[in-house]
Design an enzyme around this catalytic site. Structure first.
Site, PDB file in Angstrom:
ATOM      1  N   THR A 163     -30.316  48.671  71.427  1.00  0.00           N
ATOM      2  CA  THR A 163     -30.953  47.956  72.658  1.00  0.00           C
ATOM      3  C   THR A 163     -31.906  49.097  72.905  1.00  0.00           C
ATOM      4  O   THR A 163     -31.751  50.561  73.174  1.00  0.00           O
ATOM      5  CB  THR A 163     -29.780  47.515  73.404  1.00  0.00           C
TER       6      THR A 163
ATOM      7  N   GLU B 100     -28.858  41.917  71.013  1.00  0.00           N
ATOM      8  CA  GLU B 100     -27.593  41.754  70.215  1.00  0.00           C
ATOM      9  C   GLU B 100     -27.767  40.297  69.740  1.00  0.00           C
ATOM     10  O   GLU B 100     -26.260  39.695  69.355  1.00  0.00           O
ATOM     11  CB  GLU B 100     -26.783  41.387  72.092  1.00  0.00           C
TER      12      GLU B 100
ATOM     13  N   TRP C 166     -31.662  34.073  97.056  1.00  0.00           N
ATOM     14  CA  TRP C 166     -32.466  34.794  95.864  1.00  0.00           C
ATOM     15  C   TRP C 166     -33.651  34.289  95.454  1.00  0.00           C
ATOM     16  O   TRP C 166     -33.941  33.236  95.494  1.00  0.00           O
ATOM     17  CB  TRP C 166     -30.977  34.521  94.714  1.00  0.00           C
TER      18      TRP C 166
ATOM     19  N   LYS D 255     -33.088  40.200  95.737  1.00  0.00           N
ATOM     20  CA  LYS D 255     -31.932  38.927  97.041  1.00  0.00           C
ATOM     21  C   LYS D 255     -32.763  39.505  98.771  1.00  0.00           C
ATOM     22  O   LYS D 255     -32.363  40.484  99.024  1.00  0.00           O
ATOM     23  CB  LYS D 255     -30.868  39.868  97.197  1.00  0.00           C
TER      24      LYS D 255
HETATM   25  P1  AMP Z   1     -34.770  43.067  73.725  1.00  0.00           P
HETATM   26  O1  AMP Z   1     -32.895  43.414  73.674  1.00  0.00           O
HETATM   27  O2  AMP Z   1     -34.807  44.486  74.526  1.00  0.00           O
HETATM   28  O3  AMP Z   1     -35.032  42.066  72.984  1.00  0.00           O
HETATM   29  O4  AMP Z   1     -34.360  42.083  75.702  1.00  0.00           O
HETATM   30  C1  AMP Z   1     -33.840  41.179  75.628  1.00  0.00           C
HETATM   31  C2  AMP Z   1     -34.418  40.679  76.537  1.00  0.00           C
HETATM   32  O5  AMP Z   1     -35.515  40.224  77.369  1.00  0.00           O
HETATM   33  C3  AMP Z   1     -33.361  39.592  77.498  1.00  0.00           C
HETATM   34  O6  AMP Z   1     -31.684  39.571  77.662  1.00  0.00           O
HETATM   35  C4  AMP Z   1     -34.035  39.068  78.820  1.00  0.00           C
HETATM   36  O7  AMP Z   1     -33.884  39.632  79.703  1.00  0.00           O
HETATM   37  C5  AMP Z   1     -35.152  39.468  77.881  1.00  0.00           C
HETATM   38  N1  AMP Z   1     -36.368  37.528  77.112  1.00  0.00           N
HETATM   39  C6  AMP Z   1     -36.113  37.840  76.133  1.00  0.00           C
HETATM   40  N2  AMP Z   1     -36.858  36.534  75.960  1.00  0.00           N
HETATM   41  C7  AMP Z   1     -37.246  36.234  77.339  1.00  0.00           C
HETATM   42  C8  AMP Z   1     -37.730  35.463  77.875  1.00  0.00           C
HETATM   43  N3  AMP Z   1     -38.199  33.769  76.253  1.00  0.00           N
HETATM   44  N4  AMP Z   1     -37.579  34.774  78.694  1.00  0.00           N
HETATM   45  C9  AMP Z   1     -37.714  35.849  79.403  1.00  0.00           C
HETATM   46  N5  AMP Z   1     -37.059  37.256  79.208  1.00  0.00           N
HETATM   47  C10 AMP Z   1     -36.847  37.176  78.214  1.00  0.00           C
END
Ligand code: AMP
Length: 546
Positions: free
Chosen positions: A188, A333, A445, A440
């Site tokens: 990640t 994940e 929020w 916050k």
């Molecule tokens: P990653 O594991 O680097 O792909 O990051 C995942 C995170 O990207 C998610 O938990 C979200 O916070 C963010 N994310 C992915 N797709 C979206 C979306 N369509 N809108 C908002 N946040 C997103």
């Protein structure tokens, strides 16, 4: 009663065999900066066999890790099949990470071999001496191997891809593996602590690929030509490589040519029908297409995910270029496909748009729930806001190396996504923020994403990133950092007034800073940590409205 059905394992090698034979004439096209390179899926099958033989000869056995340090290209695709196919584990290293993180990840995964593009050699050379488990480096493309051999030292043997594969058999006796074993490994891009490993199984990649092909997923079919902009080192390029072999869709790979101009040329020249990338890529492409009329008529849709897609971007693509933008959500994940925003039957007009703005609807393979601050499950009523939790056969149940799932990220068999939002009765997720990015203010929020989306609807604004900053009176208040469109102008007061048209006054930022570009993470998302830090260190000249 036990079923009577065959227990044929869902293996990556089966996907390869299928794609390389049934869809043998489908092609992977790789950008080169001049004439693109073309390879059929049949050739990918042969090269995957050759690479598997070569890796065996280099001593790769069992579930040893073979890392890639590569762009999206044909050879990376070959590795995607050869490595899991032979039973080893494909570890896609993110080329944009800092050397320290790369070193940590490669050592944690105990990578044995690194496959690297010649254009990325300088980056790899910086960390190679620290990669203590690496024994072989295989270089794809022309390179000065003598220099690399010198800097790599005695521990590492350097090979040229072409030479290593030359003369090897074109078939491989792919082993019958346990479908639950690891096939690929991705870390990640976590912004706090050390990156964490997610090990995908053959089975999870298979089921995920099926979902990518589903009409409610990305709807891939044999007539598609898929432009995979999302990197193969980020969440498996959203499953596009495996899904393409499953569906017979051809792949268009940009390699290192990720700027708007070459992407537009690839769309036009290769007649891409579908494409996937994070919002910032599409923002740049929109600016380019506005200024340089390009034939994008082949595109049936583009998938935008990885960060919230501003509604203004969807409208602009449709109105100015007749391109349909589909919003999707996911995480490393979750393999990563979690939800896709395809409106249900029977809606149109404004209602349809409201569905399309959401992060999307969960498929059968992803169960979702919203959980409140004290761990209580909240109703799926589209209004109750809490942390999104998911579970399913392509969702990780723990991180690599953890004996038991850590409480911070897992609860009762569910993955805590760290995303905050609501879930509707018909399965649509609407995210308001990352838990750590919610502002916050005085007990209320404020959604940073909502402010960003509203700001990016202003014609003078190219990108807007909003973060919470300390405030004596309210605890936290929003700071808006804004990148203006080239040649455009706007004042904080004007933008504030513009926001007042759609948002409550108490939510509107008082602090404003105009910046050259929003800092981005290694996977192209707004890096809010850096923005907060710059503000804290006094690096951002913010204007305060009274
Ligand atoms: P990653 O594991 O680097 O792909 O990051 C995942 C995170 O990207 C998610 O938990 C979200 O916070 C963010 N994310 C992915 N797709 C979206 C979306 N369509 N809108 C908002 N946040 C997103």
């Amino acid at each position: 009663m036990r079923s009577t059905m065959m227990d044929t394992p869902l293996l990556i090698s089966r996907l390869l065999e299928h794609g390389a034979t049934v869809h043998g004439s489908a092609e992977v096209v790789t950008a080169t900066g001049a004439e693109p390179r073309r390879m059929t899926y049949a050739q990918v099958g042969r090269d995957a066999a050759r690479l598997a033989h070569a890796l065996r000869d280099l001593g790769v056995t069992g579930d040893q890790r073979v890392a890639t340090f590569m762009w999206n290209n044909a050879e990376h695709l070959v590795a995607y099949f050869a490595v899991p196919g032979m039973g080893a584990v494909l570890h896609t290293l993110n080329i944009r990470l800092f050397p320290d993180q790369l070193t940590y990840i490669a050592n944690h995964a105990e990578d044995h071999v690194v496959l690297v593009d010649h254009t990325l050699l300088p980056l790899l050379a910086k960390v190679l001496p620290q990669l203590t488990t690496v024994r072989h480096v295989v270089v794809n493309g022309p390179a000065d191997l003598a220099a690399l051999r010198h800097s790599a030292g005695d521990r590492v043997t350097v090979h040229a891809w072409e030479e290593l594969l030359a003369g090897r058999p074109e078939t491989y006796d792919w082993p019958e593996l346990d479908e639950r074993d690891a096939a690929a490994l991705c870390y990640t891009s976590g912004t706090t602590g050390n990156p964490k490993g997610v090990a995908y199984s053959h089975r999870s990649l298979w089921l995920h690929a099926l979902q990518v092909c589903m009409p409610e997923g990305f709807g891939l079919g044999a007539t598609d030509r898929t432009l995979a902009v999302v990197p193969m080192f980020h969440a498996m390029s959203w499953g596009l490589p495996y899904a393409s072999f499953m569906a017979g869709s051809s792949l268009i790979m940009p390699d290192r040519f990720l700027q708007a101009e070459p992407l537009a040329a690839m769309i036009a020249g290769e007649r891409a029908t579908i494409a996937g990338a994070v919002p910032t890529i599409w923002t740049d492409l929109l600016t380019y297409l506005d200024a340089h009329p390009t034939d994008t008529s082949s595109l049936r849709e583009v998938i935008v995910g990885g960060s919230a897609c501003p509604p203004a971007l969807m409208h602009a693509f449709l109105e100015r270029h007749d391109i349909r933008v589909i919003h999707a959500w996911g995480m490393t994940e979750t393999s990563p496909l979690g939800s896709v925003a395809r409106p249900p039957a029977g809606v149109d007009g404004e209602q349809e748009w409201r569905y399309r703005y959401t992060q999307g609807r969960v498929p059968a393979g992803v169960a979702a729930r919203i959980v409140g601050a004290s761990g209580e499950v909240l109703p799926a009523d589209g209004a109750s806001v809490g942390e999104l939790e998911v579970r399913g056969p392509w969702v990780t149940g723990r991180y690599l190396g953890e004996e038991t799932p850590g409480e911070e990220k897992f609860r009762d068999g569910w993955l805590r996504t760290g995303d905050v939002g609501a879930l509707s009765a018909d399965g649509f997720i609407t995210l308001t923020d990352r838990a750590k990015d919610v502002i916050k203010s005085g007990g209320e929020w404020i959604s940073s994403v909502e402010l960003e989306n509203a700001l990016m609807a202003h014609p003078a604004v190219l990108e807007a990133c909003v973060v919470g900053v300390p405030d004596e009176r309210w605890g936290e208040r929003p700071l808006a950092t804004v990148v203006l469109q080239e040649g455009a102008s706007a004042t904080p007061a004007q933008l504030h007034e513009f926001l007042a048209g759609t948002l409550a006054r108490w939510q509107l930022p008082e602090r404003w800073a105009f910046i050259e570009a929003v800092p981005k993470t290694s996977v192209g998302k707004f890096d809010k940590k850096v923005v907060r830090q710059r503000y804290a260190e006094g690096d951002l000249r913010a204007e305060q409205l009274t």
